[in-house]
Design an enzyme around this catalytic site. Structure first.
Site, mmCIF file in Angstrom:
data_model
loop_
_atom_site.group_PDB
_atom_site.id
_atom_site.type_symbol
_atom_site.label_atom_id
_atom_site.label_comp_id
_atom_site.label_asym_id
_atom_site.label_seq_id
_atom_site.Cartn_x
_atom_site.Cartn_y
_atom_site.Cartn_z
ATOM 1 N N CYS A 69 0.807 -1.424 -0.061
ATOM 2 C CA CYS A 69 -0.063 -0.007 0.022
ATOM 3 C C CYS A 69 0.867 1.342 -0.059
ATOM 4 O O CYS A 69 0.276 2.254 -0.280
ATOM 5 C CB CYS A 69 -0.988 0.222 1.306
ATOM 6 N N HIS B 84 -4.273 6.940 1.898
ATOM 7 C CA HIS B 84 -4.176 5.344 1.424
ATOM 8 C C HIS B 84 -5.798 5.110 1.692
ATOM 9 O O HIS B 84 -5.877 5.414 2.618
ATOM 10 C CB HIS B 84 -3.339 4.553 1.836
ATOM 11 N N ASN C 54 -9.905 -1.120 -1.357
ATOM 12 C CA ASN C 54 -8.614 -0.993 -1.211
ATOM 13 C C ASN C 54 -7.897 -1.340 -2.452
ATOM 14 O O ASN C 54 -8.088 -2.563 -2.731
ATOM 15 C CB ASN C 54 -8.180 -1.856 0.091
HETATM 16 O O1 UT7 Z 1 -3.929 -1.369 3.202
HETATM 17 C C1 UT7 Z 1 -3.645 -1.951 4.674
HETATM 18 C C2 UT7 Z 1 -4.397 -3.250 4.740
HETATM 19 N N1 UT7 Z 1 -5.431 -3.220 5.719
HETATM 20 C C3 UT7 Z 1 -5.984 -2.473 6.738
HETATM 21 O O2 UT7 Z 1 -5.653 -1.356 6.795
HETATM 22 C C4 UT7 Z 1 -7.147 -3.049 7.278
HETATM 23 C C5 UT7 Z 1 -7.150 -2.522 8.895
HETATM 24 N N2 UT7 Z 1 -8.016 -3.151 9.628
HETATM 25 C C6 UT7 Z 1 -9.302 -3.100 9.451
HETATM 26 O O3 UT7 Z 1 -9.809 -2.235 8.645
HETATM 27 C C7 UT7 Z 1 -10.286 -3.797 10.399
HETATM 28 O O4 UT7 Z 1 -9.396 -4.521 11.292
HETATM 29 C C8 UT7 Z 1 -11.220 -4.773 9.389
HETATM 30 C C9 UT7 Z 1 -12.257 -3.899 8.925
HETATM 31 C C10 UT7 Z 1 -10.439 -5.503 8.556
HETATM 32 C C11 UT7 Z 1 -11.755 -5.693 10.255
HETATM 33 O O5 UT7 Z 1 -12.609 -5.066 11.396
HETATM 34 P P1 UT7 Z 1 -12.493 -5.649 12.936
HETATM 35 O O6 UT7 Z 1 -13.233 -4.845 13.865
HETATM 36 O O7 UT7 Z 1 -11.116 -5.444 13.495
HETATM 37 O O8 UT7 Z 1 -13.337 -7.183 12.880
HETATM 38 P P2 UT7 Z 1 -12.607 -8.501 13.495
HETATM 39 O O9 UT7 Z 1 -11.781 -8.965 12.544
HETATM 40 O O10 UT7 Z 1 -12.242 -8.316 14.817
HETATM 41 O O11 UT7 Z 1 -13.917 -9.260 13.290
HETATM 42 C C12 UT7 Z 1 -15.055 -9.169 14.082
HETATM 43 C C13 UT7 Z 1 -16.239 -9.932 13.767
HETATM 44 C C14 UT7 Z 1 -15.789 -11.377 13.764
HETATM 45 O O12 UT7 Z 1 -16.701 -12.295 14.034
HETATM 46 P P3 UT7 Z 1 -17.217 -12.734 15.574
HETATM 47 O O13 UT7 Z 1 -15.766 -13.482 15.848
HETATM 48 O O14 UT7 Z 1 -17.064 -11.669 16.563
HETATM 49 O O15 UT7 Z 1 -18.094 -13.627 15.698
HETATM 50 C C15 UT7 Z 1 -15.348 -11.791 12.299
HETATM 51 O O16 UT7 Z 1 -15.680 -13.083 12.019
HETATM 52 O O17 UT7 Z 1 -16.598 -9.698 12.454
HETATM 53 C C16 UT7 Z 1 -16.642 -10.865 11.755
HETATM 54 N N3 UT7 Z 1 -16.259 -10.479 10.306
HETATM 55 C C17 UT7 Z 1 -17.448 -10.239 9.381
HETATM 56 N N4 UT7 Z 1 -18.698 -10.278 9.271
HETATM 57 C C18 UT7 Z 1 -19.208 -10.238 8.254
HETATM 58 C C19 UT7 Z 1 -15.092 -10.318 9.594
HETATM 59 N N5 UT7 Z 1 -15.276 -9.878 8.402
HETATM 60 C C20 UT7 Z 1 -16.586 -10.233 8.276
HETATM 61 C C21 UT7 Z 1 -17.493 -9.761 7.214
HETATM 62 N N6 UT7 Z 1 -18.595 -9.605 6.958
HETATM 63 N N7 UT7 Z 1 -16.707 -9.396 5.752
#
Ligand code: UT7
Length: 343
Positions: A121, A270, A300
């Site tokens: 990125c 970004h 992204n």
């Molecule tokens: O370019 C650089 C690359 N990336 C980034 O900058 C990404 C940085 N991180 C983020 O933007 C966030 O961490 C995410 C948007 C990727 C994820 O958000 P989060 O609040 O950290 O979610 P999480 O991974 O902790 O997941 C929370 C819940 C989980 O369910 P449980 O275990 O609480 O039941 C996940 O399984 O949300 C669930 N989950 C989803 N649910 C529906 C994860 N992805 C999805 C989805 N749809 N797409």
């Protein structure tokens, strides 16, 4: 010493629009529009059709940037191509783009150097640094800088991969960095990396320590475990580090240039997560009207996000000559960067 300025911008996104609903319905991802919009701001992204490679996406973006710079492709002195999804393991996508732009054809081919940059990125800002350094050193007059990605080929489009697969889209952005005697251009670029985060966001595909580096079955067919084939990410760690490093490098850039946030007209962050960018803006007191965003429409696109943003903002008239702009990126590695530009 000449100044280096961005003389032309261009972008291209493939026509296929994949909304969040389509991601769930057509690809079977266990997600909802509401979850994705609420956590990331993403409403839709573009996916390239099978048969289209990263250098193919780069061609129209590059041609547009070259045309808007008022030069011919044969005036280029160098190509810098940022991508984490190159056409092949090697050679880099830069040489394919050179060939597809026709630089190798005819009686007077232009065998200009073509460099691939693998900084995810932050790849565009690393590439901009290389290009502006070459121009300021007098080694090149016009450098084509491209950021392009075909993520859709490597997303785990299943319930298992939903966190990563919801975030990424395909696209290409380009700019031409040119020499000028005018008092304008790229005033400074600031880069950093922290290898302690190398495994926090990675797509390994193969392990070169293994013999052979991809296991073959008896029929000679390679087998890659799903955990290596798809990108793995600890999203919360990436989020925390992104906020810290993007604020840090922006502060460093402003201090070095003797600027306050108020001196900057537009911020090109970004596009990884709208919430990251809104949080940063709120933390350091940037009005949202100064933030340029397109993550809602493209997701992204990694190395392509900032050059696509620049091209769209220039074409819509929002980014104008004389403006002072800041660009900031953070990504896998961890790597990060910022640039201050008088447009
Ligand atoms: O370019 C650089 C690359 N990336 C980034 O900058 C990404 C940085 N991180 C983020 O933007 C966030 O961490 C995410 C948007 C990727 C994820 O958000 P989060 O609040 O950290 O979610 P999480 O991974 O902790 O997941 C929370 C819940 C989980 O369910 P449980 O275990 O609480 O039941 C996940 O399984 O949300 C669930 N989950 C989803 N649910 C529906 C994860 N992805 C999805 C989805 N749809 N797409």
């Amino acid at each position: 010493m000449p100044n280096a300025y961005i003389s032309g911008t261009g972008f291209y996104v493939p026509p296929k629009v994949v909304t969040n609903d389509l991601l769930a319905k057509e690809y079977g991802i266990d997600t909802t529009n509401e979850w994705i919009v609420q956590r990331t701001g993403i409403e839709e992204r573009r996916f390239a059709e099978e048969g289209v490679g990263t250098s193919d996406l780069a061609v129209p973006a590059a041609k547009q940037a070259i045309e808007r710079a008022g030069i011919d492709a044969r005036d280029l002195d160098m190509i810098v191509f940022a991508t984490l999804s190159p056409d092949h393991a090697f050679p880099g996508s830069g040489v394919y783009l050179q060939r597809k732009l026709g630089l190798c054809d005819g009686d007077s081919p232009k065998f200009v150097p073509a460099l691939d940059v693998r900084n995810q990125c932050s790849g565009f800002l690393y590439s901009l640094t290389v290009a502006s350094s070459m121009v300021q050193a007098g080694t090149a007059k016009h450098v084509l800088v491209v950021g392009a990605e075909t993520h859709s080929a490597a997303l785990d489009l299943s319930a298992r991969g939903r966190t990563v697969a919801s975030l990424f889209g395909d696209g290409a952005g380009a700019c031409v960095v040119s020499a000028t005697d005018e008092d304008r251009g790229i005033r400074g670029t600031y880069l950093g990396a922290d290898g302690r985060g190398a495994d926090v966001l990675a797509q390994r595909v193969w392990d070169i320590k293994k013999r052979p580096f991809i296991q073959l079955d008896e029929a000679g067919v390679g087998h890659v475990p799903a955990s290596d084939l798809w990108a793995q990410m600890d999203g919360k760690q990436v989020f925390r580090n992104a906020v810290e490093r993007m604020i840090g490098v922006l502060m460093q850039a402003c201090a070095d240039q003797g600027l306050t946030r108020d001196d900057i007209d537009l911020f090109f962050f970004h596009q990884a997560n709208l919430r990251i960018n809104q949080y940063i803006a709120q933390q350091i007191g940037i009005g949202e009207e100064k933030l340029v965003s397109n993550i809602q429409r493209y997701g992204n696109t990694t190395a392509a996000t900032i050059p696509i943003l620049l091209a769209e903002a220039e074409q819509s008239g929002r980014l104008k000559r004389g403006m002072k702009v800041a660009m900031v990126a953070f990504g896998s590695g961890f790597t990060w960067g910022a640039a201050i530009v008088d447009w």
